[in-house]
Enzyme design. Sequence first.
Site, PDB file in Angstrom:
ATOM      1  N   CYS A  47      -6.243  10.009   6.171  1.00 19.67           N
ATOM      2  CA  CYS A  47      -5.085   9.666   7.002  1.00 19.67           C
ATOM      3  C   CYS A  47      -4.234  10.910   7.297  1.00 19.67           C
ATOM      4  CB  CYS A  47      -4.237   8.588   6.322  1.00 19.67           C
ATOM      5  SG  CYS A  47      -3.111   9.184   5.038  1.00 19.67           S
ATOM      6  N   ASP A  78      -2.590 -11.003   5.547  1.00 19.92           N
ATOM      7  CA  ASP A  78      -1.388 -10.242   5.922  1.00 19.92           C
ATOM      8  C   ASP A  78      -0.489 -10.121   4.707  1.00 19.92           C
ATOM      9  OD1 ASP A  78       1.490 -11.796   6.280  1.00 19.92           O
ATOM     10  OD2 ASP A  78      -0.205 -13.166   6.237  1.00 19.92           O
ATOM     11  N   HIS A 115       0.306   6.105   4.985  1.00 21.69           N
ATOM     12  CA  HIS A 115      -0.857   6.178   4.091  1.00 21.69           C
ATOM     13  C   HIS A 115      -1.262   4.794   3.587  1.00 21.69           C
ATOM     14  CE1 HIS A 115      -3.528   7.150   0.798  1.00 21.69           C
ATOM     15  NE2 HIS A 115      -2.791   6.333   0.059  1.00 21.69           N
ATOM     16  N   CYS A 159      -2.382  12.449   4.235  1.00 25.68           N
ATOM     17  CA  CYS A 159      -3.215  13.162   3.267  1.00 25.68           C
ATOM     18  C   CYS A 159      -3.829  14.429   3.849  1.00 25.68           C
ATOM     19  CB  CYS A 159      -4.302  12.227   2.740  1.00 25.68           C
ATOM     20  SG  CYS A 159      -3.631  10.872   1.745  1.00 25.68           S
ATOM     21  N   ASP A 216       3.923 -15.981  12.603  1.00 25.19           N
ATOM     22  CA  ASP A 216       4.026 -17.112  11.688  1.00 25.19           C
ATOM     23  C   ASP A 216       5.118 -18.049  12.198  1.00 25.19           C
ATOM     24  OD1 ASP A 216       6.396 -15.906  11.013  1.00 25.19           O
ATOM     25  OD2 ASP A 216       5.699 -15.138   9.102  1.00 25.19           O
ATOM     26  N   CYS A 236      -8.837  10.440   1.066  1.00 23.28           N
ATOM     27  CA  CYS A 236      -8.281   9.729   2.223  1.00 23.28           C
ATOM     28  C   CYS A 236      -8.196  10.674   3.411  1.00 23.28           C
ATOM     29  CB  CYS A 236      -6.899   9.179   1.878  1.00 23.28           C
ATOM     30  SG  CYS A 236      -6.082   8.338   3.258  1.00 23.28           S
TER      31      CYS A 236
END
Length: 370
Positions: free
Chosen positions: A306, A266, A335, A309, A93, A304
């Site tokens: 991930c 974002d 996560h 998890c 940015d 989940c």
Amino acid sequence: MLVKYELLKECSETKARLGKLHTNRGVINTPIFMPVGTQATVKTMTPEELKEMNAEIILSNTYHLFLRPGHGLIEKAGGLHKFMNWDRPILTDSGGFQVFSLGKLRKLSEEGATFNSHIDGSKQELTPEKAIEIQNALDSDIAMVLDECPPYPATREYVYNSLKRTTRWAKRCIDANNNPNQSLFGIVQGGMYQDLREESAKELLELDFPGYAIGGLSVGEPKNLMYEVLEYTTPLLPKDKPRYLMGVGSPDALFEGVEKGIDMFDCVHPTRIGRNGTAMTTYGTVNIKNAKFKEDFTPLDSECSCYTCRNYTRAYLRHLFKANEILGLRLMTYHNVHFLIDTMKNIRKSLEEDRFMTYKKEFFDKYDQS
């Protein structure tokens, strides 16, 4: 080359669209959520972990990297990608939002903004030319023009003058750009006024940027007002170029943005709330510090996949936060970022199968239970 957007499919019920954004460092599947690596790092996470969850692009911040360690040093290191060991696309940015959010610590003029560094109090200046100089040195794949982000609420006169200045600054950014491989995106302003959004978009489209962002939202206005602005602003942007909604990352805002035709998002939201002990899960948000999780030996999110998890329980995560252990911040952040990236992957799949609105309902039937 400059980035090139490929429209693959449009939703039959909404303005949502499926696409690919082609860049020098890889193809980005859209709609996409970009994790924020403000200071050349997504807080608590390694680049390898981001790749594990298939983050296709990240965002870094011009303002912060200008103040520390300095764009000259990063340029000597071979650019931002080499400096932070990330070989996939990066969007930077312009630093405008950070400067304008300093309030009384900055002064605004036609030339640019002067401000006091939040690090050491030193006087600094950010002009359109300086913002481009910094981003050219960082060598990001996508750079943003310096814009003026008006506060909410703001008078019509203020917003009108602000959008006119944003257009003038956009032209100066184009003139200052010396990196032929860096794609410069314009930013549509106009506050909460439909005719001013239309005027800003018209002026910026004449400058023919390879991509366009919608700025000046998620600055304190009610969400229903943000969605209303998106409803009439997004269609003003070209169909053959990417559309980026800046600073938005809650699940509800992502779905609403996609529904209205946004391709890129974002936000620091997933990392910030993760570090504070809050997780976004299939069945809503979870404050892991809550006493009811003391003996809860189930995963943070049973649906989940991930790393967090698959390997750790709510009881263990609660213990880490109660003991002020850094691992807790890392696991929760992992996560949350994975959750949003995975949600966007499922959104793309639903668009491919022409069932986006069905998936949206299925998602919130579970998520809203909290």
